[in-house]
Write a protein that holds these residues in place. Structure first.
Motif, PDB file in Angstrom:
ATOM      1  N   ARG A  41     -13.918   0.648  -9.417  1.00 12.56           N
ATOM      2  CA  ARG A  41     -13.351  -0.325  -8.473  1.00 12.56           C
ATOM      3  C   ARG A  41     -12.040   0.181  -7.896  1.00 12.56           C
ATOM      4  O   ARG A  41     -11.794   0.082  -6.685  1.00 12.56           O
ATOM      5  CB  ARG A  41     -13.133  -1.667  -9.174  1.00 12.56           C
ATOM      6  N   ALA A  42     -11.192   0.719  -8.749  1.00 11.59           N
ATOM      7  CA  ALA A  42      -9.894   1.200  -8.286  1.00 11.59           C
ATOM      8  C   ALA A  42     -10.049   2.391  -7.346  1.00 11.59           C
ATOM      9  O   ALA A  42      -9.369   2.475  -6.313  1.00 11.59           O
ATOM     10  CB  ALA A  42      -9.023   1.576  -9.481  1.00 11.59           C
ATOM     11  N   ARG A  43     -10.924   3.306  -7.691  1.00  8.95           N
ATOM     12  CA  ARG A  43     -11.108   4.483  -6.846  1.00  8.95           C
ATOM     13  C   ARG A  43     -11.691   4.105  -5.488  1.00  8.95           C
ATOM     14  O   ARG A  43     -11.312   4.673  -4.457  1.00  8.95           O
ATOM     15  CB  ARG A  43     -12.006   5.502  -7.553  1.00  8.95           C
ATOM     16  N   ALA A  44     -12.586   3.130  -5.471  1.00  8.82           N
ATOM     17  CA  ALA A  44     -13.163   2.691  -4.207  1.00  8.82           C
ATOM     18  C   ALA A  44     -12.115   2.047  -3.307  1.00  8.82           C
ATOM     19  O   ALA A  44     -12.121   2.240  -2.079  1.00  8.82           O
ATOM     20  CB  ALA A  44     -14.302   1.707  -4.472  1.00  8.82           C
ATOM     21  N   ALA A  45     -11.205   1.300  -3.902  1.00  9.11           N
ATOM     22  CA  ALA A  45     -10.186   0.608  -3.105  1.00  9.11           C
ATOM     23  C   ALA A  45      -9.069   1.544  -2.665  1.00  9.11           C
ATOM     24  O   ALA A  45      -8.555   1.425  -1.541  1.00  9.11           O
ATOM     25  CB  ALA A  45      -9.599  -0.549  -3.917  1.00  9.11           C
ATOM     26  N   LEU A  46      -8.688   2.485  -3.525  1.00  8.13           N
ATOM     27  CA  LEU A  46      -7.470   3.256  -3.302  1.00  8.13           C
ATOM     28  C   LEU A  46      -7.717   4.704  -2.895  1.00  8.13           C
ATOM     29  O   LEU A  46      -6.778   5.384  -2.460  1.00  8.13           O
ATOM     30  CB  LEU A  46      -6.617   3.229  -4.585  1.00  8.13           C
ATOM     31  N   THR A  47      -8.942   5.193  -3.032  1.00  6.14           N
ATOM     32  CA  THR A  47      -9.342   6.559  -2.645  1.00  6.14           C
ATOM     33  C   THR A  47      -8.282   7.608  -2.991  1.00  6.14           C
ATOM     34  O   THR A  47      -7.746   8.286  -2.113  1.00  6.14           O
ATOM     35  CB  THR A  47      -9.672   6.628  -1.137  1.00  6.14           C
ATOM     36  N   PRO A  48      -7.960   7.759  -4.268  1.00  4.48           N
ATOM     37  CA  PRO A  48      -6.925   8.725  -4.644  1.00  4.48           C
ATOM     38  C   PRO A  48      -7.371  10.166  -4.419  1.00  4.48           C
ATOM     39  O   PRO A  48      -8.555  10.501  -4.559  1.00  4.48           O
ATOM     40  CB  PRO A  48      -6.721   8.444  -6.130  1.00  4.48           C
ATOM     41  N   GLU A  49      -6.423  11.017  -4.079  1.00  2.00           N
ATOM     42  CA  GLU A  49      -6.700  12.442  -3.943  1.00  2.00           C
ATOM     43  C   GLU A  49      -6.809  13.116  -5.309  1.00  2.00           C
ATOM     44  O   GLU A  49      -7.599  14.043  -5.504  1.00  2.00           O
ATOM     45  CB  GLU A  49      -5.587  13.099  -3.130  1.00  2.00           C
ATOM     46  N   VAL A  50      -6.003  12.654  -6.243  1.00  2.00           N
ATOM     47  CA  VAL A  50      -5.956  13.220  -7.596  1.00  2.00           C
ATOM     48  C   VAL A  50      -6.143  12.094  -8.600  1.00  2.00           C
ATOM     49  O   VAL A  50      -5.526  11.035  -8.464  1.00  2.00           O
ATOM     50  CB  VAL A  50      -4.605  13.922  -7.854  1.00  2.00           C
ATOM     51  N   ILE A  85      -0.177   5.879  -8.787  1.00  2.00           N
ATOM     52  CA  ILE A  85      -0.709   4.561  -9.125  1.00  2.00           C
ATOM     53  C   ILE A  85      -1.114   4.581 -10.596  1.00  2.00           C
ATOM     54  O   ILE A  85      -1.859   5.463 -11.031  1.00  2.00           O
ATOM     55  CB  ILE A  85      -1.937   4.214  -8.254  1.00  2.00           C
ATOM     56  N   GLY A  86      -0.626   3.634 -11.357  1.00  2.00           N
ATOM     57  CA  GLY A  86      -0.989   3.526 -12.763  1.00  2.00           C
ATOM     58  C   GLY A  86      -2.071   2.487 -12.965  1.00  2.00           C
ATOM     59  O   GLY A  86      -1.915   1.339 -12.538  1.00  2.00           O
ATOM     60  N   SER A 111       1.379  -0.312  -9.511  1.00  2.00           N
ATOM     61  CA  SER A 111       0.893  -0.624 -10.844  1.00  2.00           C
ATOM     62  C   SER A 111      -0.312  -1.553 -10.801  1.00  2.00           C
ATOM     63  O   SER A 111      -0.274  -2.600 -10.139  1.00  2.00           O
ATOM     64  CB  SER A 111       2.010  -1.280 -11.669  1.00  2.00           C
ATOM     65  N   ALA A 112      -1.367  -1.144 -11.506  1.00  2.00           N
ATOM     66  CA  ALA A 112      -2.572  -1.967 -11.625  1.00  2.00           C
ATOM     67  C   ALA A 112      -2.877  -2.149 -13.116  1.00  2.00           C
ATOM     68  O   ALA A 112      -3.709  -1.437 -13.689  1.00  2.00           O
ATOM     69  CB  ALA A 112      -3.745  -1.304 -10.906  1.00  2.00           C
ATOM     70  N   PRO A 113      -2.188  -3.086 -13.753  1.00  2.00           N
ATOM     71  CA  PRO A 113      -2.396  -3.292 -15.200  1.00  2.00           C
ATOM     72  C   PRO A 113      -3.771  -3.879 -15.485  1.00  2.00           C
ATOM     73  O   PRO A 113      -4.269  -4.719 -14.725  1.00  2.00           O
ATOM     74  CB  PRO A 113      -1.281  -4.266 -15.577  1.00  2.00           C
ATOM     75  N   TRP A 149      -0.666  -5.245  -8.914  1.00  2.00           N
ATOM     76  CA  TRP A 149      -1.903  -5.998  -8.727  1.00  2.00           C
ATOM     77  C   TRP A 149      -2.431  -6.440 -10.083  1.00  2.00           C
ATOM     78  O   TRP A 149      -2.863  -5.619 -10.896  1.00  2.00           O
ATOM     79  CB  TRP A 149      -2.950  -5.126  -8.034  1.00  2.00           C
ATOM     80  N   CYS A 150      -2.401  -7.735 -10.341  1.00  2.00           N
ATOM     81  CA  CYS A 150      -2.909  -8.309 -11.589  1.00  2.00           C
ATOM     82  C   CYS A 150      -4.211  -9.040 -11.293  1.00  2.00           C
ATOM     83  O   CYS A 150      -4.205 -10.104 -10.659  1.00  2.00           O
ATOM     84  CB  CYS A 150      -1.890  -9.278 -12.196  1.00  2.00           C
ATOM     85  N   ASP A 151      -5.301  -8.480 -11.727  1.00  2.00           N
ATOM     86  CA  ASP A 151      -6.634  -9.016 -11.446  1.00  2.00           C
ATOM     87  C   ASP A 151      -7.231  -9.556 -12.743  1.00  2.00           C
ATOM     88  O   ASP A 151      -7.669  -8.773 -13.597  1.00  2.00           O
ATOM     89  CB  ASP A 151      -7.510  -7.906 -10.870  1.00  2.00           C
TER      90      ASP A 151
END
Length: 344
Positions: A41-50, A85-86, A111-113, A149-151
């Protein structure tokens, strides 16, 4: 929330899927213990390079792991206008924030706890850092995130014991600031699927957000957020993190309540006993006061005159004070007699 650079703390179902950053190049620091679905979910939303995966829990909060993360950022040639992004529990966000604070002398951090403890405490407030063998959080920096982001939906997959660990910080916020949280945390409704949970979570976060806004770098009242933590951090260190942070805070709050009563405060130990009964923390091994006291002497609230404790005159009336060693030792005996049989 406010502070030197105001930022938004979003608390709502789906916050992870809606997360966005205004940076074209980003690195995602991921807790190895996370379910694959949360990472996807996080990778789909944020598309990180690393993407850098780090050990789960406090095993990631070392200088060696930090060095490895920084090397990965450098190898990718991430520039000053990139972001870190953590994604994970409080230990992961602590590490990721410190990596952001130190890489190229500081890049943006988000931060995405993914744990209750991370949402209520670690991800909010800008404290970042790692541990040393000599103690917890002895190396770090104040580096506020650009957004949090607290989900609550990510909490649905947490093992019950891990969820209860995180509740310690929410309960602590009830003791030091908002007593309505005490009953709400111990209520059967306190679980991520309940309709009232998001409001309770938001209110618990608001306690810390308010304190941090007024005292970002812990010059005054921010120290109150460490209620129960002086002994807790020592327990973590002595047991080499065999007792988790949340469980240690549960035990530490009861010790602080006993000290508060000893020094003339209202007897709040029924509250801390009730929380321990609800939390069901991992059983303590045999603990020696002198071993623990050596770590308490290195607590961040200590100064050149000695150890200082956050105690309570009453609910929502915290204060910071020094406690004589003989009192610490005597009350430790009372505390140990209470908690060891109950949880052994």
């Amino acid at each position: 929330m406010g502070g030197q650079v105001p930022y938004t703390v979003t608390v709502q179902d789906g916050a992870l899927d809606a997360a966005r950053v205004p940076h074209t190049r980003t690195a995602l620091i991921v807790d190895a213990g996370l379910p694959d679905a949360a990472v996807t979910r996080a990778r789909a939303a944020l598309t990180p390079e690393v993407t850098v995966t780090v050990p789960a829990g406090d095993a990631c909060k070392t200088l060696d792991v930090l060095s490895g993360v920084l090397s990965r950022l450098a190898a990718a040639n991430l520039p000053r206008d990139s972001a870190v992004i953590g994604l994970g529990g409080g230990a992961t966000t602590d590490l990721a924030g410190f990596a952001a604070a130190t890489y190229l002398r500081g890049v943006a951090y988000y931060s995405a706890p993914t744990t209750l403890l991370g949402m209520v405490d670690a991800a909010v407030g800008g404290k970042t850092g790692v541990n040393l063998p000599e103690g917890k959080n002895l190396v770090g920096a104040f580096w506020p995130p650009s957004a949090v982001w607290c989900d609550p939906t990510v909490l649905l997959t947490l093992p019950p014991a891990v969820f209860r660990e995180g509740a310690a910080e929410a309960f602590k916020h009830g003791l030091i600031s908002d007593p309505t949280l005490l009953g709400r945390v111990l209520s059967p409704d306190f679980h991520a699927a309940h309709s009232t949970f998001t409001q309770t979570l938001s209110d618990a976060i608001a306690v810390k957000a308010g304190v941090v806004t007024r005292d970002l770098t812990e010059q005054g009242e921010r120290a109150y957020l460490n209620f129960g933590h002086t002994l807790a951090h020592a327990i973590e260190a002595v047991t080499q993190h065999g007792i988790s942070h949340g469980d240690a805070v549960g035990y530490g709050m009861h010790y602080a309540a006993l000290l508060s009563r000893e020094l003339g405060g209202t007897d709040l130990t029924p509250h801390t006993r009730a929380f321990l009964a609800w939390q069901q923390p991992r059983a303590l091994p045999h603990l020696n006061f002198d071993d623990l006291n050596a770590y308490m002497a290195r607590d961040k609230k200590a100064d050149s005159h000695g150890v200082r404790f956050v105690l309570l005159h009453d609910l929502a009336r915290p204060y910071l004070t020094r406690v004589p060693d003989d009192t610490l030792r005597r009350v430790f005996g009372t505390w140990q007699a209470e908690v060891t049989p109950a949880h052994a």
